[in-house]
Design a protein around this motif. Sequence first.
Motif, PDB file in Angstrom:
ATOM      1  N   LEU A 191       0.839  -1.194   0.000  1.00 42.11           N
ATOM      2  CA  LEU A 191       0.000   0.000   0.000  1.00 42.11           C
ATOM      3  C   LEU A 191       0.874   1.243   0.000  1.00 42.11           C
ATOM      4  N   LYS A 192       0.565   2.201  -0.863  1.00 42.02           N
ATOM      5  CA  LYS A 192       1.395   3.398  -0.989  1.00 42.02           C
ATOM      6  C   LYS A 192       1.401   4.204   0.302  1.00 42.02           C
ATOM      7  N   HIS A 193       0.263   4.282   0.979  1.00 44.04           N
ATOM      8  CA  HIS A 193       0.174   5.031   2.234  1.00 44.04           C
ATOM      9  C   HIS A 193      -0.276   4.104   3.354  1.00 44.04           C
ATOM     10  N   GLY A 194       0.390   2.992   3.463  1.00 48.34           N
ATOM     11  CA  GLY A 194       0.035   2.037   4.504  1.00 48.34           C
ATOM     12  C   GLY A 194       1.075   0.952   4.593  1.00 48.34           C
ATOM     13  N   GLY A 195       0.688  -0.204   5.086  1.00 46.73           N
ATOM     14  CA  GLY A 195       1.619  -1.297   5.238  1.00 46.73           C
ATOM     15  C   GLY A 195       1.649  -2.188   4.008  1.00 46.73           C
ATOM     16  N   ALA A 196       2.039  -3.414   4.242  1.00 44.51           N
ATOM     17  CA  ALA A 196       2.105  -4.402   3.162  1.00 44.51           C
ATOM     18  C   ALA A 196       1.599  -5.723   3.718  1.00 44.51           C
ATOM     19  N   VAL A 197       1.093  -6.547   2.842  1.00 47.63           N
ATOM     20  CA  VAL A 197       0.579  -7.849   3.258  1.00 47.63           C
ATOM     21  C   VAL A 197       1.023  -8.895   2.247  1.00 47.63           C
ATOM     22  N   ASP A 198       1.399 -10.087   2.728  1.00 47.53           N
ATOM     23  CA  ASP A 198       1.804 -11.204   1.877  1.00 47.53           C
ATOM     24  C   ASP A 198       0.792 -12.335   2.025  1.00 47.53           C
ATOM     25  N   PHE A 199       0.315 -12.852   0.916  1.00 48.91           N
ATOM     26  CA  PHE A 199      -0.535 -14.033   0.898  1.00 48.91           C
ATOM     27  C   PHE A 199       0.280 -15.182   0.302  1.00 48.91           C
ATOM     28  N   ASP A 200       0.350 -16.306   1.036  1.00 49.03           N
ATOM     29  CA  ASP A 200       1.120 -17.467   0.584  1.00 49.03           C
ATOM     30  C   ASP A 200       0.191 -18.543   0.040  1.00 49.03           C
ATOM     31  N   ARG A 201       0.660 -19.155  -1.000  1.00 49.06           N
ATOM     32  CA  ARG A 201      -0.132 -20.202  -1.665  1.00 49.06           C
ATOM     33  C   ARG A 201      -0.518 -21.310  -0.702  1.00 49.06           C
ATOM     34  N   ASP A 202       0.399 -21.683   0.178  1.00 52.85           N
ATOM     35  CA  ASP A 202       0.140 -22.804   1.090  1.00 52.85           C
ATOM     36  C   ASP A 202      -0.451 -22.337   2.417  1.00 52.85           C
ATOM     37  N   GLY A 203      -0.758 -21.044   2.521  1.00 52.10           N
ATOM     38  CA  GLY A 203      -1.319 -20.529   3.755  1.00 52.10           C
ATOM     39  C   GLY A 203      -2.810 -20.794   3.854  1.00 52.10           C
ATOM     40  N   THR A 204      -3.360 -20.402   4.992  1.00 53.64           N
ATOM     41  CA  THR A 204      -4.798 -20.582   5.225  1.00 53.64           C
ATOM     42  C   THR A 204      -5.526 -19.258   5.367  1.00 53.64           C
ATOM     43  N   GLN A 205      -4.760 -18.182   5.407  1.00 49.49           N
ATOM     44  CA  GLN A 205      -5.367 -16.857   5.629  1.00 49.49           C
ATOM     45  C   GLN A 205      -5.287 -16.063   4.330  1.00 49.49           C
ATOM     46  N   PHE A 206      -6.459 -15.703   3.799  1.00 46.97           N
ATOM     47  CA  PHE A 206      -6.496 -14.947   2.555  1.00 46.97           C
ATOM     48  C   PHE A 206      -7.264 -13.635   2.716  1.00 46.97           C
ATOM     49  N   THR A 207      -7.385 -13.166   3.960  1.00 48.40           N
ATOM     50  CA  THR A 207      -8.012 -11.882   4.273  1.00 48.40           C
ATOM     51  C   THR A 207      -7.111 -11.119   5.234  1.00 48.40           C
ATOM     52  N   SER A 208      -6.911  -9.836   4.983  1.00 51.41           N
ATOM     53  CA  SER A 208      -6.068  -9.005   5.850  1.00 51.41           C
ATOM     54  C   SER A 208      -6.716  -7.638   6.037  1.00 51.41           C
ATOM     55  N   GLU A 209      -6.794  -7.199   7.313  1.00 50.54           N
ATOM     56  CA  GLU A 209      -7.290  -5.861   7.621  1.00 50.54           C
ATOM     57  C   GLU A 209      -6.094  -4.916   7.699  1.00 50.54           C
ATOM     58  N   GLN A 210      -6.089  -3.889   6.877  1.00 51.30           N
ATOM     59  CA  GLN A 210      -4.982  -2.945   6.827  1.00 51.30           C
ATOM     60  C   GLN A 210      -5.493  -1.521   7.045  1.00 51.30           C
ATOM     61  N   ILE A 211      -4.571  -0.645   7.344  1.00 52.97           N
ATOM     62  CA  ILE A 211      -4.888   0.767   7.571  1.00 52.97           C
ATOM     63  C   ILE A 211      -4.187   1.602   6.512  1.00 52.97           C
ATOM     64  N   VAL A 212      -4.940   2.439   5.828  1.00 44.81           N
ATOM     65  CA  VAL A 212      -4.375   3.397   4.879  1.00 44.81           C
ATOM     66  C   VAL A 212      -4.265   4.741   5.595  1.00 44.81           C
ATOM     67  N   GLN A 213      -3.095   5.299   5.569  1.00 41.72           N
ATOM     68  CA  GLN A 213      -2.857   6.556   6.265  1.00 41.72           C
ATOM     69  C   GLN A 213      -2.880   7.714   5.281  1.00 41.72           C
ATOM     70  N   ARG A 214      -3.426   8.806   5.745  1.00 38.20           N
ATOM     71  CA  ARG A 214      -3.435  10.027   4.946  1.00 38.20           C
ATOM     72  C   ARG A 214      -2.679  11.098   5.707  1.00 38.20           C
ATOM     73  N   PRO A 215      -1.630  11.681   5.147  1.00 36.86           N
ATOM     74  CA  PRO A 215      -0.875  12.702   5.885  1.00 36.86           C
ATOM     75  C   PRO A 215      -1.798  13.817   6.381  1.00 36.86           C
ATOM     76  N   ILE A 216      -1.573  14.205   7.627  1.00 32.94           N
ATOM     77  CA  ILE A 216      -2.434  15.225   8.218  1.00 32.94           C
ATOM     78  C   ILE A 216      -2.343  16.533   7.440  1.00 32.94           C
ATOM     79  N   ARG A 217      -1.199  16.766   6.821  1.00 32.27           N
ATOM     80  CA  ARG A 217      -1.036  17.980   6.024  1.00 32.27           C
ATOM     81  C   ARG A 217      -2.078  18.051   4.922  1.00 32.27           C
ATOM     82  N   ASP A 218      -2.332  16.902   4.262  1.00 32.37           N
ATOM     83  CA  ASP A 218      -3.281  16.890   3.155  1.00 32.37           C
ATOM     84  C   ASP A 218      -4.674  17.296   3.600  1.00 32.37           C
ATOM     85  N   ARG A 219      -5.003  16.975   4.834  1.00 33.70           N
ATOM     86  CA  ARG A 219      -6.351  17.257   5.319  1.00 33.70           C
ATOM     87  C   ARG A 219      -6.586  18.739   5.527  1.00 33.70           C
TER      88      ARG A 219
END
Length: 993
Positions: free
Chosen positions: A914-942
């Motif tokens: 994510l350009k303004h957030g974190g990153a998430v990896d999904f693995d083929r052999d994994g069991t988790q295919f959903t991730s809750e992430q936070i997108v941040q917006r610089p306070i200056r922009d607001r």
Amino acid sequence: MNHRLSTEISNPVVLNEQTTHLIQAAPVLEVGPAQRPIDIVKRPIDIVKRPIDIVVKNPNIPIATKPIYRLPTTDPVLTIPPDKARWINPKLADSISKIREPEGGIPRAQVTLPISPRIDVSDVLLFEDPQNAAKKFFLPRYRLLERNQQLQMSLEPDGQAWKLVIHLEKYPAPELPIEVRSAIELTHTVSVILQHRLVSGDANGGQKEWVFQAIVPEPGGVCATLTIASRDERDLLYQVLTEAAYGASLTVRRSVNVAIPLSASSPPPAPSDNPPAPQLQLKGTETYEAGGKQWTRYLLSVSNRSAFPNDLFAPAPDLPPCGQNRNSARTWVDIYAQGGAYLYGFCALSSANDLNGLWFAVAKDQSPPASVYITLNDRQLKRLYTSNPVSTAAPTTGNDGTIVSSGSGVIRGTWLFNFDTGTEVANDGDVWWQQQTDTVRYLVPRGNAQLVNLGVRDFNAISVSQLQKLPYSTVPIDGSISNEALLAIRAPHETPPIVPRPIGPNQLVNGNVFAVRTNSGNYAKVQVLKYGYNLQIQWVTYRPGSSEPLYRQVTRVSDMQPRSPFVFPANLYSYIFHGITGTGQTFKPILRQVGIHSYYQDPVQKYVFYYLPDSFKLVRRPESPHYPMIAVRFTPVGTTGEIRATIDYWAFPYVNAARLETAAKTLSQYLPQPLPVGVSGVVFQPLVASKPRLFLGLPNADGIPTNQERPDVLVELRTGFRDSRTLSEEAFQTVYDALFSESTQLFQGQVVVDLPDEQTGARTEVINFHAHINDMVGEWFDPIYEVDSTSGSVRVTLKNAIESPLRIEQLDVKLMRDGAPVPSTISGWSAALPVTLEPGQTLTFSVVASVPIALTSPPNLVFDLSRVRVLADPGRVFDSIIQGQTTAPAKRPITIKTTKAVFGDRIGTISVDLKHGGAVDFDRDGTQFTSEQIVQRPIRDRFVNTPDEGVTEYRITLILTNGDRREDPPNVWRTETSEMLWITTDKLPSLNP
């Protein structure tokens, strides 16, 4: 023209003799240090009537050695120069200085002045010699000298005039420790001012100030003399000194040159009604047994606990109880794991000092959270104070240093990070995560900060002493993307000494450690937890125990009143007045109206006319760069995502020079004849009002502006006022927008002054306050002059020294001599007019005299800036006023999903960055295919009206089962406008080579 109007070119115009005594070349006495330690036992001393080897100095002599030139203009500001405010009202000046303190300092070895232990300089402190800490200094107080049960003061004839003579003796403040007996008197300058009401019995009717012209040292003290010329002045002084209705006070103003610690290394501030965010530290751990089980207790402390008033922790039986405790504290303290999980709480702390004893515990066989933070919940005022996160990996104190900040966090792409405060910032950072392109990235040191890369290391094994010995430099660390950048590099455990080593094109791989020497001289170790457009890091910043703190050499002014009230009834103190009884005459100022402006003629010095400012305006910093004297900081409200904004600002009086010059022609008809020696016409003085009141247009709960009185704001008509407001995010947005609007009632206001009127008894004067960024008091340019006396020319370079562009339509410059222009020409422009100068850009030209003239340095030039205007840039203004350590980004949740079927038979890992957030990896052999992430917006922009369209920008990288990699093209970001981001096969990069 029969009026007195000073037009000094080198400084803003000062229009009165009395104020000039305070801020210009008033004779003030420099005293100390004493030849021997002071004897604090009071003893009689002989009164010496003659001067003895005094040194008269101007208290304005700057500490800085580099000359600072102001730009003389054809429309001078006829008020006290902003950097001289401390000579008029030290209390207000001290408050103003804390809006934005200058950066940078020098180590103790370079300090040449006595050192203050605190930023707030006062006479209850002992000062140290910079080279010998055992050598102490103190700033003496002054009191009326008494001998043979008589005060040594007199109002007496002096030839054809009269004089008030006061003998003052020095003594150390009683609050000082016993070490003062061997301390030396601090070198300081002294001026003495007598103040009283203009009208007897009228507390709101303005004040008059008498500055003592002569101050002469004598054994153990000084003798101050005020000489007056007329009988009316003498009779007024008699009434002032004998009648309590005048509210007389005597002020001894002391000025010292000392070194003060930088804020980062200074003791905590005194408790305030608006405490700062708590600064959390981890002191260490201890093991104990309870309930037959082993536990590890993590010991926490709030380092700035003295900034919190004890009232916060008073019993509050009227608030909801804490379990069965109906007298629980007004403020509860809760401890949370990073992420918001509740750990433990305290509801019965009894004082702020109890914040030194916080703790939480986990079972010994369990791992603690990576970092924790606390909240202070003031239940009475419904305020929540949230601390910094602190890592549980290492204690906050050690044998070789103290931890300034620690924790884990994110440095977003294109943002800066301050390792002393442990926060992402918009300016004043130690490093900048620069994104030249989507693949070319550098971690760049900023300001005086320096870096050194250490490679993949044992983060916890690095000590402060090791950090101090590293070869720091200003070379950026290469974080450009390569195939290796996406792989976690592991290295065997390495023991000290640490040797920096290159590790390939991308030196910021997962597990990599680098060190930072911060702008404040502290040392940080930083580890990359996860590489990406946003760097996930953990850090610990130390203040080394063996390193010298940094200091600033400053001038500080402190007032004291030897006796209050300063009243001496004639029947008890007849010996003071030498037979003078007064005439009982009533003295009141006379209102003189010239156009729409009021002037008040002094009742005894009838050539003096008091005036009010035209308006109050925001002010720019006296020092360069001349940014607005405004500071904004943001504080998160718990974990709600809400923020509060606190804005501190200084408003300064503005006076139109042409208005006073015109008024002088009318007022000259009221001048007494003959005029006193040395007075040639009208003398203007700024009015000193007793109780000016500020009313400010602020948004109420429904956003509608209302004019609200600010009773706690100290308003001074000569130096303005300093105010601080804490607002909701929405209210601050409207206030910030108002700074750039000419048609709003928000953040505009009035200063109301109640004054006497002979006809109506009272008169109310209203002075408008205009808060506009493009119309501020202060400098725009930093000038540089190159004088060539041979050719009679001056090469002028004007640098735009503000935050916004300057539009120069036309610029006229006159070369002056003896108050008259010298024929000259302007040539050699570096840019054709009109021109727009961006911040930091310069305009160069030459002024050449057409007749022979001896040029001075700096030359006597006067600039016409009437065709120059500020193009206020909201974004750049925001960057110049934001307090980086309180930057709080806005957060928006997004859910990222995919399915196992998307991987097919060739894809092993799908990485979403994510350009303004974190990153998430999904693995083929994994069991988790959903991730809750936070997108941040610089306070200056607001707040600079950058629209938030709810767009999430992201890139996808694929790691194939054969080890190959496929990724989205550089500089290309995919977009998603919903709150759910589905990663489907049609969104994947091509699997073809």
